[in-house]
Scaffold this active site. Structure first.
Site, PDB file in Angstrom:
ATOM      1  N   GLN A  78       0.845  -1.193   0.000  1.00  0.00           N
ATOM      2  CA  GLN A  78       0.000   0.000   0.000  1.00  0.00           C
ATOM      3  C   GLN A  78       0.882   1.247   0.000  1.00  0.00           C
ATOM      4  O   GLN A  78       1.321   1.711   1.049  1.00  0.00           O
ATOM      5  CB  GLN A  78      -0.934   0.000   1.219  1.00  0.00           C
ATOM      6  CG  GLN A  78      -1.913   1.148   1.174  1.00  0.00           C
ATOM      7  CD  GLN A  78      -2.891   1.121   2.327  1.00  0.00           C
ATOM      8  OE1 GLN A  78      -2.979   0.176   3.083  1.00  0.00           O
ATOM      9  NE2 GLN A  78      -3.641   2.202   2.447  1.00  0.00           N
ATOM     10  N   PHE A  79       1.109   1.798  -1.185  1.00  0.00           N
ATOM     11  CA  PHE A  79       2.018   2.939  -1.306  1.00  0.00           C
ATOM     12  C   PHE A  79       1.519   4.161  -0.547  1.00  0.00           C
ATOM     13  O   PHE A  79       2.302   5.009  -0.135  1.00  0.00           O
ATOM     14  CB  PHE A  79       2.268   3.282  -2.788  1.00  0.00           C
ATOM     15  CG  PHE A  79       1.178   4.067  -3.451  1.00  0.00           C
ATOM     16  CD1 PHE A  79       1.215   5.444  -3.487  1.00  0.00           C
ATOM     17  CD2 PHE A  79       0.093   3.413  -4.030  1.00  0.00           C
ATOM     18  CE1 PHE A  79       0.206   6.166  -4.099  1.00  0.00           C
ATOM     19  CE2 PHE A  79      -0.913   4.122  -4.638  1.00  0.00           C
ATOM     20  CZ  PHE A  79      -0.868   5.509  -4.677  1.00  0.00           C
ATOM     21  N   THR A  80       0.222   4.255  -0.296  1.00  0.00           N
ATOM     22  CA  THR A  80      -0.315   5.434   0.390  1.00  0.00           C
ATOM     23  C   THR A  80       0.174   5.546   1.840  1.00  0.00           C
ATOM     24  O   THR A  80       0.065   6.616   2.432  1.00  0.00           O
ATOM     25  CB  THR A  80      -1.859   5.468   0.356  1.00  0.00           C
ATOM     26  OG1 THR A  80      -2.365   4.299   1.001  1.00  0.00           O
ATOM     27  CG2 THR A  80      -2.370   5.555  -1.072  1.00  0.00           C
TER      28      THR A  80
END
Length: 150
Positions: A78-80
């Site tokens: 999850q890059f966020t």
């Protein structure tokens, strides 16, 4: 790397309505990967995830690990998690690793964790729009940022 660890009764991950992976009791782990992350962070997190004592023992004290309870783990990229919200109201993702860096590291993290646990790790689908259904048990949610914790 940044991880959000949730103690769950179960978790199910779908893409476009298709069930991709699921676990019963164990850990749902979201992972954000930074440009500078590598094998050292993976090794640290694998050891920490396997040994983190956040499951209740017979007396209701969080004294058991996912290994102790023979639990399962789901690991989702999850890059966020790498968002910076310091300026303005639109998160910046400049610290998130590009896919050509983060995808191989995510795959390596999953494989390394499987070795440590001695069992398969449920995975998300890298880069996909995923829907995750889970029951957070407790709730118990722990965050680890390797840039600060090591």
């Amino acid at each position: 790397m940044r991880v959000v660890i949730q103690r769950v009764r179960y978790a199910r991950l779908s893409v476009g309505g298709e069930l991709i992976s699921q676990i019963s009791q164990g850990l749902m782990v979201l992972v954000g990967i930074a440009e500078e992350d590598g094998r050292e962070e993976i090794s640290y997190l694998c050891k920490k995830l396997a040994a983190l004592r956040i499951f209740d023992d017979e007396e209701g004290v969080m004294n058991r690990s996912v290994v102790d309870i023979d639990g399962e783990v789901m690991l989702v990229s999850q890059f966020t998690l790498m968002a910076s919200t310091k300026k303005g109201n639109r998160p910046s993702y400049i610290h998130a690793a590009r896919p050509e860096i983060s995808r191989p590291l995510y795959d390596e993290f999953c494989s390394a964790l499987e070795e440590v646990l001695g069992k398969e790790v449920a995975r998300g689908r890298f880069g996909a729009d995923m829907q995750i259904e889970l029951v957070n048990d407790g709730p118990v949610t722990i965050t680890i940022d390797t840039a600060r914790d090591q």
